[in-house]
Design a protein around this motif. Structure first.
Motif, PDB file in Angstrom:
ATOM      1  N   HIS A   1     -34.457  17.721 -34.478  1.00 17.28           N
ATOM      2  CA  HIS A   1     -33.965  16.593 -33.699  1.00 17.28           C
ATOM      3  C   HIS A   1     -33.724  17.083 -32.283  1.00 17.28           C
ATOM      4  CE1 HIS A   1     -31.923  12.904 -32.764  1.00 17.28           C
ATOM      5  NE2 HIS A   1     -32.300  12.429 -33.937  1.00 17.28           N
ATOM      6  N   HIS A   2     -33.555  16.157 -31.349  1.00 14.89           N
ATOM      7  CA  HIS A   2     -33.556  16.560 -29.937  1.00 14.89           C
ATOM      8  C   HIS A   2     -32.311  16.136 -29.190  1.00 14.89           C
ATOM      9  CE1 HIS A   2     -37.852  17.534 -30.215  1.00 14.89           C
ATOM     10  NE2 HIS A   2     -37.769  16.704 -31.228  1.00 14.89           N
ATOM     11  N   HIS A   3     -31.854  17.021 -28.295  1.00 11.51           N
ATOM     12  CA  HIS A   3     -30.909  16.561 -27.286  1.00 11.51           C
ATOM     13  C   HIS A   3     -31.137  17.315 -25.996  1.00 11.51           C
ATOM     14  CE1 HIS A   3     -27.732  19.826 -27.738  1.00 11.51           C
ATOM     15  NE2 HIS A   3     -28.538  20.057 -28.727  1.00 11.51           N
TER      16      HIS A   3
ATOM     17  N   VAL B   1     -35.691  15.524 -24.677  1.00 11.12           N
ATOM     18  CA  VAL B   1     -35.076  14.409 -23.963  1.00 11.12           C
ATOM     19  C   VAL B   1     -33.578  14.442 -24.260  1.00 11.12           C
ATOM     20  CG1 VAL B   1     -37.150  12.989 -24.061  1.00 11.12           C
ATOM     21  CG2 VAL B   1     -35.467  12.771 -25.895  1.00 11.12           C
ATOM     22  N   PRO B   2     -32.740  13.836 -23.420  1.00 20.08           N
ATOM     23  CA  PRO B   2     -33.087  13.153 -22.175  1.00 20.08           C
ATOM     24  C   PRO B   2     -33.224  14.114 -20.993  1.00 20.08           C
ATOM     25  CG  PRO B   2     -30.744  12.994 -22.563  1.00 20.08           C
ATOM     26  CD  PRO B   2     -31.322  13.725 -23.741  1.00 20.08           C
TER      27      PRO B   2
ATOM     28  N   GLU C   1     -40.331   8.518 -24.376  1.00 18.05           N
ATOM     29  CA  GLU C   1     -41.167   9.644 -24.791  1.00 18.05           C
ATOM     30  C   GLU C   1     -41.480   9.555 -26.279  1.00 18.05           C
ATOM     31  OE1 GLU C   1     -42.616  12.340 -23.446  1.00 18.05           O
ATOM     32  OE2 GLU C   1     -42.060  11.861 -21.389  1.00 18.05           O
ATOM     33  N   ASP C   2     -42.667   9.979 -26.644  1.00 17.88           N
ATOM     34  CA  ASP C   2     -43.020  10.135 -28.049  1.00 17.88           C
ATOM     35  C   ASP C   2     -42.877  11.622 -28.333  1.00 17.88           C
ATOM     36  OD1 ASP C   2     -44.225  10.549 -30.469  1.00 17.88           O
ATOM     37  OD2 ASP C   2     -46.206   9.827 -29.861  1.00 17.88           O
TER      38      ASP C   2
ATOM     39  N   LYS D   1     -35.086   8.397 -12.499  1.00 11.10           N
ATOM     40  CA  LYS D   1     -35.875   8.171 -13.713  1.00 11.10           C
ATOM     41  C   LYS D   1     -35.158   8.817 -14.887  1.00 11.10           C
ATOM     42  CE  LYS D   1     -40.506   8.238 -11.590  1.00 11.10           C
ATOM     43  NZ  LYS D   1     -40.033   8.272 -10.188  1.00 11.10           N
ATOM     44  N   VAL D   2     -35.274   8.184 -16.054  1.00  8.84           N
ATOM     45  CA  VAL D   2     -34.739   8.775 -17.272  1.00  8.84           C
ATOM     46  C   VAL D   2     -35.876   8.895 -18.275  1.00  8.84           C
ATOM     47  CG1 VAL D   2     -33.151   8.497 -19.213  1.00  8.84           C
ATOM     48  CG2 VAL D   2     -32.452   7.744 -16.926  1.00  8.84           C
ATOM     49  N   PHE D   3     -36.124  10.123 -18.720  1.00  8.89           N
ATOM     50  CA  PHE D   3     -37.061  10.342 -19.814  1.00  8.89           C
ATOM     51  C   PHE D   3     -36.228  10.384 -21.089  1.00  8.89           C
ATOM     52  CE2 PHE D   3     -39.244  11.774 -16.123  1.00  8.89           C
ATOM     53  CZ  PHE D   3     -40.601  11.595 -16.380  1.00  8.89           C
ATOM     54  N   GLY D   4     -36.538   9.502 -22.032  1.00  8.27           N
ATOM     55  CA  GLY D   4     -35.680   9.444 -23.205  1.00  8.27           C
ATOM     56  C   GLY D   4     -36.375   8.972 -24.455  1.00  8.27           C
TER      57      GLY D   4
END
Length: 231
Positions: free
Chosen positions: A229-231, A54-55, A35-36, A6-9
């Motif tokens: 921001h996300h990584h 995410v991810p 994802e929100d 599974k990838v949550f992104g």
């Protein structure tokens, strides 16, 4: 036993895109969970309690977080189409450029979030990083950074072929031209011509819409607080 992957992104995130591209290049079947980020799922928080970002890759129930760590995990778990060269010196070169490219992308995100002096400063950093990639990464001698097939550093650099282009349109600036960056320019062509990449690119129009909204939000709250921001 079939692997359960599974990838949550977040579809617009260049960090998520790398992971998707790596799985596609290797032909690994996975389930994608969008994802929100304003309203993260309990599963995401459970799988990535440290960064809550995410991810996240979940392989047979075990989570792996951070996009570059995930890429290395994917490469070791499904070695059939390697993302790393065989030679140790070449491998270290790919790791070096992956890290360099990852630092450059943080400038891109800052550049996008601000206006004024900080915006200008981050823009200079991006130019500088792109110039160094152009000149020093060995592009021009070969199709991709690690050789003639897409590898780890190329997936890291994927933001140049998608996210940067959408952001350029929102802000009205052009970074990579054929005149100024001939090697990077042809790298983008080679990268986007690869079926695993070409068939798994988020829509440019949707990305432009998304980043327009994001920039508006950032500039609105940038007066009061930084925008994450996300990584």
């Amino acid at each position: 036993m079939e692997d359960d992957v599974k990838v949550f992104g977040l579809w617009a995130s260049p960090y998520t895109q790398r992971v998707i591209w790596a799985l596609k290049l290797k032909g690994v079947t996975y389930e994608y969970i969008g994802e929100d980020l304003a309203n993260k799922s309990n599963l995401l928080l459970q799988y990535n309690p440290i960064y809550k970002k995410v991810p996240v890759l979940v392989h047979n129930g075990k989570p792996v977080a951070e996009s570059m760590v995930i890429l290395q995990y994917i490469d070791e778990t499904w070695p059939q189409i390697p993302l790393m060269p065989q030679d140790a010196k070449e491998r270290s070169n790919v790791r070096f450029w992956s890290k360099f490219i990852d630092e450059a992308i943080t400038h891109l995100i800052e550049f996008f979030r601000y206006d004024g002096e900080k915006h200008e400063r981050e823009m200079k950093e991006i130019w500088e990083a792109l110039r160094l990639i152009e000149k020093e990464s060995g592009l021009g001698k070969k199709k991709f950074i690690g050789g003639n097939t897409i590898g780890l550093a190329d997936l890291a650099l994927g933001w140049v072929a998608h996210t940067l282009v959408a952001m350029e349109e929102v802000i009205g600036v052009k970074f990579i031209t054929a005149e100024e960056f001939p090697h990077l320019h042809s790298w983008i062509g080679n990268f986007l011509a690869t079926p695993a990449i070409k068939d798994n690119l988020p829509s440019h129009e949707l990305a432009v819409e998304y980043f327009k909204e994001k920039r508006k939000m950032c500039l609105a709250i940038f007066a009061t607080q930084p925008c994450h921001h996300h990584h």
